[in-house]
Design a protein around this motif. Structure first.
Motif, short mmCIF file in Angstrom:
data_model
loop_
_atom_site.label_atom_id
_atom_site.label_comp_id
_atom_site.label_asym_id
_atom_site.label_seq_id
_atom_site.Cartn_x
_atom_site.Cartn_y
_atom_site.Cartn_z
N CYS A 94 0.85 -1.19 0.00
CA CYS A 94 0.00 0.00 0.00
C CYS A 94 0.89 1.25 0.00
O CYS A 94 1.89 1.32 0.71
N SER A 95 0.49 2.23 -0.79
CA SER A 95 1.29 3.46 -0.89
C SER A 95 0.99 4.45 0.23
O SER A 95 1.71 5.43 0.39
N GLN A 96 -0.05 4.20 1.00
CA GLN A 96 -0.40 5.10 2.10
C GLN A 96 0.56 4.87 3.28
O GLN A 96 0.72 3.72 3.74
N GLN A 150 -2.63 -3.86 -12.40
CA GLN A 150 -3.22 -2.56 -12.67
C GLN A 150 -4.46 -2.31 -11.80
O GLN A 150 -4.69 -1.20 -11.34
N ARG A 151 -5.23 -3.35 -11.56
CA ARG A 151 -6.46 -3.24 -10.77
C ARG A 151 -6.25 -3.45 -9.28
O ARG A 151 -7.21 -3.37 -8.52
N ALA A 166 -5.86 -3.19 -5.47
CA ALA A 166 -6.23 -2.20 -4.46
C ALA A 166 -5.97 -2.83 -3.09
O ALA A 166 -6.12 -4.04 -2.91
N ASP A 212 -6.93 1.66 -0.78
CA ASP A 212 -6.14 2.56 -1.63
C ASP A 212 -5.91 1.87 -2.96
O ASP A 212 -5.55 0.69 -3.01
N ASP A 213 -6.15 2.58 -4.06
CA ASP A 213 -6.04 1.95 -5.38
C ASP A 213 -4.75 2.35 -6.12
O ASP A 213 -4.67 2.24 -7.32
N ARG A 214 -3.73 2.77 -5.40
CA ARG A 214 -2.44 3.11 -6.00
C ARG A 214 -1.32 2.38 -5.28
O ARG A 214 -0.43 3.00 -4.70
N VAL A 226 2.12 0.09 -4.59
CA VAL A 226 3.44 -0.08 -5.17
C VAL A 226 3.59 -1.58 -5.40
O VAL A 226 3.49 -2.37 -4.46
#
Length: 68
Positions: free
Chosen positions: A25-27, A51-52, A54, A60-62, A64
Motif C-alpha cells: 500500500c502506498s499510504q 493494474q487493478r 487495491a 487505496d487503489d495506487r 506499489v
C-alpha cells in the motif's frame, strides 16, 4: 487421490517454480503488503491484476507493486 505430477500437469508448474508478485500500500499510515498475482500466468492477465490491485486493508487503489 491426486498426485503431485497430476497437479503439475494441470497447473503447468511445480510449486517450487511458482513465484508471486507482491504489492504494498502506498499510504504511509497503512503500508499493508499482499500478493497481487501468482506466476506463471499470461502476461496480459498479470498486468490486468497488477493494474487493478487495491489494498484489501484500506482500499487505496495506487499500490506499489514489486516482484518478490
Amino acid at each position: 487421490m491426486v498426485d503431485n505430477l497430476m497437479l503439475q500437469q494441470l497447473h503447468g508448474a511445480a510449486p517450487a517454480e511458482q513465484k508471486v508478485v507482491r504489492a504494498r500500500c502506498s499510504q504511509d499510515a497503512c503500508r499493508h503488503e499482499w500478493i497481487a498475482a501468482h506466476l506463471p500466468m499470461p502476461l496480459e492477465k498479470a498486468a490486468m491484476l497488477m493494474q487493478r490491485a487495491a489494498c484489501p486493508k484500506c482500499a487505496d487503489d495506487r499500490p506499489v507493486v514489486a516482484h518478490g
